[in-house]
Scaffold this motif. Sequence first.
Motif, PDB file in Angstrom:
ATOM      1  N   ALA A  16     -19.587  25.719 -39.547  1.00 20.85           N
ATOM      2  CA  ALA A  16     -20.005  25.643 -40.951  1.00 20.85           C
ATOM      3  C   ALA A  16     -19.134  24.658 -41.725  1.00 20.85           C
ATOM      4  O   ALA A  16     -19.633  23.906 -42.570  1.00 20.85           O
ATOM      5  N   CYS A  17     -17.830  24.648 -41.440  1.00 25.28           N
ATOM      6  CA  CYS A  17     -16.925  23.715 -42.123  1.00 25.28           C
ATOM      7  C   CYS A  17     -17.275  22.268 -41.784  1.00 25.28           C
ATOM      8  O   CYS A  17     -17.301  21.393 -42.664  1.00 25.28           O
ATOM      9  N   ALA A  18     -17.551  21.994 -40.504  1.00 19.46           N
ATOM     10  CA  ALA A  18     -17.902  20.641 -40.084  1.00 19.46           C
ATOM     11  C   ALA A  18     -19.250  20.217 -40.670  1.00 19.46           C
ATOM     12  O   ALA A  18     -19.408  19.090 -41.158  1.00 19.46           O
ATOM     13  N   VAL A  19     -20.226  21.115 -40.649  1.00 19.11           N
ATOM     14  CA  VAL A  19     -21.552  20.812 -41.206  1.00 19.11           C
ATOM     15  C   VAL A  19     -21.445  20.549 -42.706  1.00 19.11           C
ATOM     16  O   VAL A  19     -22.118  19.664 -43.245  1.00 19.11           O
ATOM     17  N   GLY A  20     -20.579  21.297 -43.388  1.00 17.05           N
ATOM     18  CA  GLY A  20     -20.403  21.101 -44.818  1.00 17.05           C
ATOM     19  C   GLY A  20     -19.940  19.694 -45.142  1.00 17.05           C
ATOM     20  O   GLY A  20     -20.464  19.051 -46.060  1.00 17.05           O
ATOM     21  N   GLN A  21     -18.956  19.179 -44.392  1.00 15.42           N
ATOM     22  CA  GLN A  21     -18.490  17.808 -44.619  1.00 15.42           C
ATOM     23  C   GLN A  21     -19.575  16.798 -44.265  1.00 15.42           C
ATOM     24  O   GLN A  21     -19.773  15.801 -44.982  1.00 15.42           O
ATOM     25  N   PHE A  22     -20.302  17.058 -43.195  1.00 18.06           N
ATOM     26  CA  PHE A  22     -21.383  16.174 -42.766  1.00 18.06           C
ATOM     27  C   PHE A  22     -22.431  16.032 -43.868  1.00 18.06           C
ATOM     28  O   PHE A  22     -22.804  14.924 -44.261  1.00 18.06           O
ATOM     29  N   LEU A  23     -22.889  17.161 -44.393  1.00 19.08           N
ATOM     30  CA  LEU A  23     -23.930  17.142 -45.432  1.00 19.08           C
ATOM     31  C   LEU A  23     -23.413  16.547 -46.739  1.00 19.08           C
ATOM     32  O   LEU A  23     -24.131  15.800 -47.417  1.00 19.08           O
ATOM     33  N   LEU A  24     -22.174  16.874 -47.080  1.00 16.64           N
ATOM     34  CA  LEU A  24     -21.600  16.342 -48.317  1.00 16.64           C
ATOM     35  C   LEU A  24     -21.523  14.819 -48.272  1.00 16.64           C
ATOM     36  O   LEU A  24     -21.889  14.142 -49.244  1.00 16.64           O
ATOM     37  N   THR A  25     -21.087  14.282 -47.155  1.00 15.21           N
ATOM     38  CA  THR A  25     -20.967  12.828 -47.029  1.00 15.21           C
ATOM     39  C   THR A  25     -22.332  12.153 -47.100  1.00 15.21           C
ATOM     40  O   THR A  25     -22.505  11.136 -47.780  1.00 15.21           O
ATOM     41  N   ILE A  26     -23.311  12.720 -46.393  1.00 18.59           N
ATOM     42  CA  ILE A  26     -24.655  12.139 -46.423  1.00 18.59           C
ATOM     43  C   ILE A  26     -25.251  12.194 -47.825  1.00 18.59           C
ATOM     44  O   ILE A  26     -25.850  11.219 -48.311  1.00 18.59           O
ATOM     45  N   LEU A  27     -25.087  13.319 -48.511  1.00 22.70           N
ATOM     46  CA  LEU A  27     -25.628  13.450 -49.868  1.00 22.70           C
ATOM     47  C   LEU A  27     -25.012  12.427 -50.810  1.00 22.70           C
ATOM     48  O   LEU A  27     -25.719  11.802 -51.613  1.00 22.70           O
ATOM     49  N   ILE A  28     -23.709  12.257 -50.733  1.00 17.05           N
ATOM     50  CA  ILE A  28     -23.040  11.283 -51.599  1.00 17.05           C
ATOM     51  C   ILE A  28     -23.570   9.880 -51.338  1.00 17.05           C
ATOM     52  O   ILE A  28     -23.897   9.131 -52.266  1.00 17.05           O
ATOM     53  N   LEU A  29     -23.679   9.511 -50.063  1.00 11.71           N
ATOM     54  CA  LEU A  29     -24.126   8.166 -49.717  1.00 11.71           C
ATOM     55  C   LEU A  29     -25.598   7.937 -50.042  1.00 11.71           C
ATOM     56  O   LEU A  29     -25.970   6.923 -50.644  1.00 11.71           O
ATOM     57  N   LEU A 145     -16.104  18.240 -29.756  1.00 10.19           N
ATOM     58  CA  LEU A 145     -17.547  18.086 -29.948  1.00 10.19           C
ATOM     59  C   LEU A 145     -17.925  18.059 -31.425  1.00 10.19           C
ATOM     60  O   LEU A 145     -18.793  17.283 -31.848  1.00 10.19           O
ATOM     61  N   LEU A 146     -17.279  18.897 -32.226  1.00 11.10           N
ATOM     62  CA  LEU A 146     -17.551  18.896 -33.662  1.00 11.10           C
ATOM     63  C   LEU A 146     -17.126  17.568 -34.292  1.00 11.10           C
ATOM     64  O   LEU A 146     -17.821  17.023 -35.149  1.00 11.10           O
ATOM     65  N   PHE A 147     -15.988  17.055 -33.849  1.00 10.16           N
ATOM     66  CA  PHE A 147     -15.516  15.767 -34.342  1.00 10.16           C
ATOM     67  C   PHE A 147     -16.497  14.659 -33.973  1.00 10.16           C
ATOM     68  O   PHE A 147     -16.831  13.799 -34.794  1.00 10.16           O
ATOM     69  N   GLY A 148     -16.972  14.678 -32.739  1.00 12.01           N
ATOM     70  CA  GLY A 148     -17.932  13.666 -32.315  1.00 12.01           C
ATOM     71  C   GLY A 148     -19.243  13.774 -33.055  1.00 12.01           C
ATOM     72  O   GLY A 148     -19.829  12.765 -33.474  1.00 12.01           O
ATOM     73  N   ALA A 149     -19.720  15.003 -33.250  1.00 11.61           N
ATOM     74  CA  ALA A 149     -20.998  15.206 -33.942  1.00 11.61           C
ATOM     75  C   ALA A 149     -20.955  14.672 -35.362  1.00 11.61           C
ATOM     76  O   ALA A 149     -21.977  14.228 -35.895  1.00 11.61           O
ATOM     77  N   MET A 150     -19.780  14.684 -35.973  1.00 11.90           N
ATOM     78  CA  MET A 150     -19.636  14.154 -37.328  1.00 11.90           C
ATOM     79  C   MET A 150     -20.059  12.686 -37.389  1.00 11.90           C
ATOM     80  O   MET A 150     -20.570  12.211 -38.401  1.00 11.90           O
ATOM     81  N   HIS A 151     -19.873  11.967 -36.287  1.00 13.22           N
ATOM     82  CA  HIS A 151     -20.190  10.542 -36.263  1.00 13.22           C
ATOM     83  C   HIS A 151     -21.683  10.259 -36.098  1.00 13.22           C
ATOM     84  O   HIS A 151     -22.097   9.096 -36.137  1.00 13.22           O
ATOM     85  N   LEU A 152     -22.472  11.307 -35.940  1.00 18.49           N
ATOM     86  CA  LEU A 152     -23.932  11.116 -35.969  1.00 18.49           C
ATOM     87  C   LEU A 152     -24.409  10.697 -37.348  1.00 18.49           C
ATOM     88  O   LEU A 152     -25.569  10.294 -37.521  1.00 18.49           O
TER      89      LEU A 152
END
Length: 247
Positions: A16-29, A145-152
């Motif tokens: 959930a923590c990793a997904v939160g950063q992923f979504l936050l970054t995409i939303l901002i961009l 794996l979570l770190f790598g998935a962030m780069h998707l």
Amino acid sequence: MHATHDTEPPVPFAIACAVGQFLLTILILKFGFSLAPPEAYGKVKLVAFASTILYPLVLAHAFGLWKRLALGLDRIRPEPVFLASLSTAALFLPWGLRSVDAGKVLSDVTIQFFNAFGEELLFRGVIFALLLSLPVWRGIVLNGLLFGAMHLIHGFMGTDWKTACWQMLVTSIAGMMFTAVRYRTGSLWLCVILHMALNLCMIYSNVHGAAESTVFMVERGANVIEIALAAWVIFSARRTGTAPAAA
């Protein structure tokens, strides 16, 4: 009142923590690029960049994890696994470094420091602390794996998905090594230094002007070292039956 993270299921919480950063970054961009004029795109990227530092700081405070982040300067010691991990960066040096002006170098070093600090603070800081109750091998593999998935995220921002998935794979392997260094040394700062050094050597190396087969061999050589170091830390922990100096 801080959340009692010790009573939470560690894996869903970490995801959930990793997904939160992923979504936050995409939303901002996405929203930033759709609303701002092209000349302001740099500021949008800066806001997204800042979120990668502020978000884990908020999580650390909310979960009461400050003492588990391993930010003490006394932990910065040249452990063998850290010194060995620097060889991944050194692989890019025999071909020399690109010549750039001092101002550009200072800018790149600053950017890479904050980039490494933000990512390490989230993955080898907050998420690492949440996964600390898991067996070492699971913590290293899942964190990587979570770190790598962030780069998707690159796939959502215009990069073709084949390239984005390949980036996920190679950064997952690097993430496992970073996590192994965090386990063995107990220092977040050493992970930041390693992360920054590897990025800078890859950016400035002249190897990218060599033959494609040479670039492939150097990059895959780095991946082999990364996997070997992660495996060594996992094996050492299983053999002794105790966790390394993780916190």
